[in-house]
Write a protein that holds these residues in place. Structure first.
Motif: not given
Lengths: 509, 180
Positions: A495-509
C-alpha cells in the motif's frame, strides 16, 4: 223504726210548714191497715189549722224557715254538679225507671176506696192545669238565680218569700187542696198505663217518699212566684233536665232503708203459714210413724209365736183361715220356717255325706299323685341307665379320637423335627459359604487397592500428557499468529509504495 | 443386600468353591456307608435347588424323602408295638405293618400334595397330611381286627373273653408263632 225517726227529724225541722208535715203523715199511713187511714184524715185537718195560727204569730219561726230554704237550695245545686259527670242517655234511662216506680207506689198506696175517690175528683179539676205549668217554669228560674249569685242573694230571696207567704195562704187555701187532688189523679192515670211485679213495688217505695219531700219545697217557691212581678220564660229542655236530676237523687238515697223494713215485714208475715204447714206435716209424720211402729210390732210378734207354737201354726195353715193380709203373711212365714227346719236336718245329713265323699275323693287324688311321682322316679332311673350306657359308647369314641390325635401329633413332630434338622444343616452350609465369601472379599479388597494405585499412576500420566498437548497447541497458535502478522506487514508495504506516485503528479499542477 | 449379591456373584463366577465342596463330599463318602452318601447327596441337591431361586425359605412342605422315611418308621412302630389300640384291636406283623404303612403314607401324601393353600409355610398342608394318616391307620386297624376275628376260632375265643391279660397274651403268642 228508721222511717219514724226520719219523719220525727223532719217534723222538728219543719214544724211550722204545715204542708210538708201533712205529706209525711200521708206517706206513713199506707203501711197501716185501711180503717186507720180514714181516722188520720180527720186529725190532719185540725193539725193544719193549729200550725197556721202559730206561723202568723211567732217571729222566731221565720228564722227557722230561712234555714230550711237554704238547705233546699243547697240540695238543688248539687245535682247540677253531678250532671257534669254523668252522660245524658244514662240519666234519661234512670229517670224512666223512677217514673215507673212512682206509678207502682201509687198503686200500692191507693187502696180500693182511695182509688174511687180519685176518680170522683178528676172530673172537676181540669181548669187548674195552666197554674201547674207556670209554677214549674218559675221554679227553674229560681235555680238559675242560685247558680249566678252568692249566699247573700239566697238570704234575700228567703226574706222576700217570708213576707209573701201570709198573703198567699190567705188567698189560695182552696187552690192548694185542688192541686193535691190533681196530683193524685195524675198518679192514678199513670198507674193504669204501667204494670209491675209486687217485689218491684216494695223496692221502689223509698223513691216516692223522697220525691214528695222535694215537691214540698217546690210548692213553697211556687206560692211566692205567682204574686211576684218577675216573668220567667224558659225552654222545656231545662225543665226536663231538672226533673231527671231530682229523680236520680231520690232513687239513690232512700232505697236501702225502706227495703230492709219491707223485707222484715214480709218475712214476719210469711213465716206463720209455713209454721202451720210444718206443724201439720210433723203431726202427719208422727201419726205415720206410730202406724209403722204398730205394723213392725205385729210383724215381729207373730213369727215369734209361730216359732214357739209350731203345731198351732201348722193347724191354722191346714184349716185355711185367712184374716187380714198381715196375719196371712205371718202364718206363711211360720210355715216356711218349719219347712226349713226339716230341710236343714236332712241337708245337714246330706252335707255330712257329701263331705265324706269329698274327703275320700281327695285321698284318691293324693294316692294317684303318689303313683305318678313314683312313675316319674322310675322313668328318671331308666333315663339315667340309658345315659350311662351311652357314656360307655362315648368312652370308646373318645379313645379313637385320642388315638387319632396321638398319631397326628407324632407325625407332625417327626416332620417338624426333620425340617428343623434340615434347616440347621442349611445354616451350617450357609455359614461355610460366608467364610469363603469373606476370604474372597479380602482378596478383592487387595486387588482393589492395587487397582487404585494403578489408577493413580495412570492419572499422573494423563496429567502429564494433557500438559504436553497444551504446550503443542500453544506453539501452533503462536506460529499462526506470526504468519498473519507477516502477511499484514507485506500488505502495508504494498500500500505504501502504491501511494508514493500520487504526490509527484499533484506537484506539477 | 450388597453382601448377598457379592456372595451370589462369587458362587456363580468362581469354579473353585464347587470343587472344594465336591472334595468335602468325596472325603465324607469314604468312611460312611452308601446310605449316608445317598443322604448327603440328597441334602446337597436340596440346598442347591433352594439356593438357586436366590433366597432361603423356611417351608416345611413338601417334605424330603428322608422325613417321609422317618414317618414310615414311626407308623410301623405304632402298628407293631403295644398301645391303647393294639390292646383293643391287636397288633400286626412287621411285614404287614410295613406294607400298610407305605400305602397309608403314599395316599396321604397324594391327598396333601393335591390340596392347594395360600399358606407359604405349608403348616396347614402338614396338618391335613397328619389327619389323613391317622384316619387311615384307624380304618386299617379296625379292618384287620375284624378280618382276624372272622378268620380263626382261637382268635374269636380270645376276643370274646374281653380280658386285658388275655388280650396281651394273644398278640405275643401270635408273634412267637410268626418268628418260629
Amino acid at each position: 223504726m228508721d222511717l219514724e225517726s226520719e219523719s220525727s227529724v223532719l217534723e222538728s225541722v219543719e214544724d211550722n210548714n204545715g204542708l210538708i208535715g201533712d205529706l209525711d203523715k200521708e206517706l206513713n199511713s199506707p203501711v197501716e191497715t185501711s180503717p186507720l187511714i180514714s181516722k188520720g184524715f180527720g186529725l190532719r185537718k185540725w193539725k193544719r189549722r193549729l200550725r197556721r195560727d202559730l206561723v202568723k204569730d211567732d217571729t222566731s219561726v221565720s228564722m227557722e224557715n230561712s234555714k230550711a230554704l237554704k238547705r233546699v237550695l243547697s240540695g238543688l245545686v248539687d245535682p247540677n254538679a253531678k250532671q257534669m259527670h254523668l252522660p245524658g242517655p244514662e240519666v234519661r234511662q234512670d229517670s224512666v225507671g223512677s217514673v215507673g216506680s212512682v206509678n207502682s207506689v201509687v198503686g200500692f198506696v191507693m187502696g180500693g176506696e182511695s182509688y174511687g175517690n180519685g176518680l170522683a175528683f178528676a172530673a172537676g179539676v181540669d181548669s187548674d192545669n195552666s197554674e201547674d205549668r207556670s209554677s214549674t217554669m218559675s221554679h227553674s228560674w229560681d235555680k238559675h238565680r242560685g247558680k249566678v249569685s252568692g249566699g247573700k242573694s239566697v238570704i234575700s230571696s228567703g226574706d222576700s218569700s217570708q213576707q209573701r207567704k201570709s198573703s198567699v195562704e190567705k188567698s189560695n187555701k182552696l187552690r192548694g187542696e185542688r192541686i193535691k187532688i190533681e196530683k193524685e189523679n195524675s198518679h192514678s192515670s199513670m198507674e193504669s198505663a204501667d204494670s209491675r211485679s209486687s217485689n218491684f213495688v216494695f223496692m221502689q217505695g223509698a223513691s216516692y217518699s223522697l220525691s214528695s219531700r222535694e215537691q214540698g219545697g217546690r210548692r213553697m217557691m211556687d206560692y211566692d212566684d205567682e204574686n211576684s212581678d218577675h216573668d220567667a220564660h224558659t225552654s222545656k229542655r231545662k225543665d226536663n233536665v231538672e226533673e231527671e236530676e231530682e229523680e236520680t237523687e231520690d232513687y239513690s238515697q232512700g232505697d236501702c232503708v225502706e227495703e230492709s223494713q219491707i223485707k222484715s215485714n214480709g218475712s214476719s208475715d210469711n213465716l206463720d203459714p209455713l209454721i202451720v204447714a210444718v206443724n201439720s206435716f210433723q203431726t202427719l209424720q208422727e201419726a205415720l210413724q206410730k202406724e209403722l211402729q204398730k205394723f213392725q210390732e205385729l210383724g215381729k210378734e207373730e213369727p215369734i209365736t209361730s216359732l214357739h207354737d209350731g203345731g198351732e201354726s201348722s193347724s191354722c195353715i191346714h184349716a185355711g183361715h185367712e184374716g187380714a193380709s198381715e196375719a196371712s203373711s205371718s202364718y206363711r212365714f211360720g210355715s216356711e220356717k218349719m219347712g226349713e227346719m226339716e230341710l236343714t236336718s236332712l241337708d245337714s245329713e246330706i252335707l255330712n255325706l257329701v263331705n265324706n265323699v269329698e274327703h275320700l275323693e281327695i285321698k284318691l287324688e293324693e294316692a294317684k299323685r303318689i303313683l305318678e311321682v313314683k312313675e316319674t322316679q322310675i322313668r328318671e332311673l331308666e333315663s339315667t341307665i340309658n345315659v350311662s350306657e351311652t357314656c360307655n359308647g362315648g368312652t370308646e369314641i373318645g379313645i379313637e379320637d385320642i388315638f387319632q390325635q396321638k398319631v397326628e401329633a407324632e407325625i407332625e413332630y417327626i416332620i417338624f423335627s426333620r425340617s428343623v434338622g434340615n434347616l440347621k444343616r442349611r445354616i451350617k452350609l450357609i455359614e461355610e459359604e460366608k467364610t469363603l465369601g469373606l476370604s474372597k472379599l479380602d482378596k478383592a479388597e487387595t486387588k482393589a487397592e492395587n487397582l487404585k494405585n494403578q489408577a493413580q499412576d495412570l492419572q499422573n500420566h494423563c496429567v502429564e500428557i494433557t500438559e504436553i498437548q497444551e504446550v503443542e497447541c500453544l506453539k501452533k497458535r503462536a506460529f499462526k499468529t506470526t504468519r498473519c502478522l507477516l502477511l499484514q506487514l507485506g500488505l502495508l508495504f504494498i500500500l505504501y509504495y502504491s501511494l508514493l506516485p500520487e504526490p509527484e503528479i499533484a506537484v506539477p499542477t | 443386600m450388597a453382601e448377598t449379591a457379592e456372595t451370589i456373584n462369587t458362587t456363580i463366577s468362581s469354579p473353585p468353591p464347587e470343587s472344594e465342596s465336591s472334595t468335602t463330599i468325596s472325603a465324607m463318602t469314604d468312611p460312611t456307608s452308601q446310605e449316608a452318601a445317598s443322604k448327603d447327596t440328597d441334602l446337597t441337591k436340596e440346598a442347591e435347588s433352594e439356593k438357586k431361586p436366590g433366597g432361603i425359605s423356611l417351608r416345611i412342605w413338601p417334605p424330603t424323602q428322608k422325613t417321609r422315611d422317618a414317618v414310615l418308621n414311626r407308623l410301623i412302630e405304632t402298628l407293631s408295638t403295644e398301645s391303647i389300640l393294639s390292646k383293643r384291636y391287636g397288633t400286626l406283623k412287621s411285614d404287614d405293618a410295613t406294607t400298610v404303612a407305605k400305602l397309608i403314607e403314599e395316599e396321604a401324601y397324594g391327598v396333601a400334595s393335591n390340596a392347594v393353600s395360600s399358606d407359604d409355610d405349608g403348616i396347614k398342608i402338614l396338618e391335613l397330611y397328619s389327619k389323613e394318616i391317622s384316619k387311615r391307620m384307624l380304618e386299617s386297624v379296625k379292618a384287620r381286627s375284624n378280618a382276624s376275628v372272622g378268620n380263626g376260632s382261637v382268635e374269636d375265643a380270645n376276643t370274646d373273653a374281653s380280658e386285658v391279660s388275655k388280650d396281651d397274651a394273644g398278640p405275643a403268642s401270635e408273634e412267637e408263632k410268626s418268628e418260629a
